[in-house]
Write a protein that holds these residues in place. Structure first.
Motif, short mmCIF file in Angstrom:
data_model
loop_
_atom_site.label_atom_id
_atom_site.label_comp_id
_atom_site.label_asym_id
_atom_site.label_seq_id
_atom_site.Cartn_x
_atom_site.Cartn_y
_atom_site.Cartn_z
N PRO A 127 49.86 86.77 -22.72
CA PRO A 127 50.47 86.28 -23.95
C PRO A 127 50.30 87.30 -25.07
CG PRO A 127 48.45 85.08 -23.45
CD PRO A 127 48.70 86.01 -22.31
N ALA A 129 51.34 88.01 -29.46
CA ALA A 129 51.88 87.53 -30.74
C ALA A 129 53.28 88.12 -30.92
CB ALA A 129 50.96 87.96 -31.87
N THR A 133 50.91 92.07 -30.32
CA THR A 133 49.46 92.09 -30.21
C THR A 133 49.02 91.13 -29.11
OG1 THR A 133 49.28 92.50 -32.59
CG2 THR A 133 47.29 91.70 -31.46
N LEU A 135 47.03 88.40 -27.06
CA LEU A 135 46.30 87.20 -27.49
C LEU A 135 45.39 86.72 -26.38
CD1 LEU A 135 49.25 85.13 -29.00
CD2 LEU A 135 47.53 86.42 -30.26
N ASP A 136 44.23 86.16 -26.76
CA ASP A 136 43.41 85.42 -25.81
C ASP A 136 43.01 84.11 -26.46
OD1 ASP A 136 41.12 85.84 -27.39
OD2 ASP A 136 40.36 87.44 -26.13
N ALA A 137 42.19 83.34 -25.79
CA ALA A 137 41.85 82.00 -26.28
C ALA A 137 41.24 82.03 -27.68
CB ALA A 137 40.91 81.30 -25.31
N ASP A 139 42.09 83.75 -30.09
CA ASP A 139 43.13 84.00 -31.09
C ASP A 139 44.09 82.83 -31.27
OD1 ASP A 139 42.31 86.75 -31.40
OD2 ASP A 139 43.31 87.16 -29.48
N THR A 140 43.82 81.73 -30.58
CA THR A 140 44.75 80.60 -30.62
C THR A 140 43.99 79.30 -30.84
OG1 THR A 140 44.65 80.20 -28.22
CG2 THR A 140 46.32 81.76 -29.00
N ARG A 141 44.73 78.26 -31.19
CA ARG A 141 44.15 76.92 -31.24
C ARG A 141 45.25 75.94 -30.89
NH1 ARG A 141 44.71 72.98 -34.94
NH2 ARG A 141 45.97 73.40 -36.77
N VAL A 142 44.88 74.80 -30.38
CA VAL A 142 45.82 73.73 -30.05
C VAL A 142 45.88 72.78 -31.23
CG1 VAL A 142 46.26 71.76 -28.54
CG2 VAL A 142 45.38 73.91 -27.58
N ARG A 143 47.09 72.49 -31.70
CA ARG A 143 47.27 71.46 -32.72
C ARG A 143 47.57 70.18 -31.96
NH1 ARG A 143 51.86 69.60 -35.06
NH2 ARG A 143 52.95 71.48 -34.42
#
Length: 150
Positions: A127, A129, A133, A135-137, A139-143
């Motif tokens: 994955p 951006a 760039t 991404l790994d876990a 760098d992300t969040r679940v809404r």
């Protein structure tokens, strides 16, 4: 509309696993990507019992991942991936690449997925951006459903 059978009705990962989460379904999809179309060819290649294969093919058809249609000669049916099924290619490649990194001992023989035009291994799926760039876990969040917006 949510199905009361969903493991987690608001989670795309859980829903996907509810639809495709057993090993046979993903192996059938994998073999379909490799060009397998006939029931007996799936059965021989996978070493799967007829009743289990029939059940999994019916389920894959029911969720729109595969379709059954007559072959070119109209003598037998074949099973082919739909657009929805072909959209699983990245998932299968990601699973394959995870397995290449973590399910084999160094130097152990394994199959390879190669780019047809060049013969080179398929580059790692990762994955990124919008600007490229990685991404790994972290760098992300679940809404989650019901979370207030930011």
């Amino acid at each position: 509309m949510t199905d009361p059978e969903w493991t987690d009705p608001h989670c795309p990962v859980a829903r996907t696993l509810d639809l495709l989460g057993d090993r046979w379904s993903l192996l059938i999809v994998r073999d379909a990507f490799d060009g397998v179309r006939r029931f007996n060819d799936f059965r021989r290649g996978l070493g799967i019992a007829r009743n289990i294969l029939s059940d999994r093919l019916r389920a894959l058809i029911a969720v729109g991942v595969m379709e059954q249609r007559p072959n070119e000669r109209g003598t037998r049916n074949e099973y082919v991936l739909t657009d929805k099924g072909r959209d699983l290619f990245t998932v299968v490649v990601a699973l394959r690449q995870w397995g290449e990194r973590h399910a084999f001992e160094p130097g152990e023989e394994r199959s390879e997925l190669l780019v047809l035009a060049t013969g080179a291994p398929v580059p790692p799926v990762a994955p990124a951006a919008a600007d490229g760039t990685p991404l790994d876990a972290a760098d992300t969040r679940v809404r989650k459903v019901g979370d207030p917006g930011e």
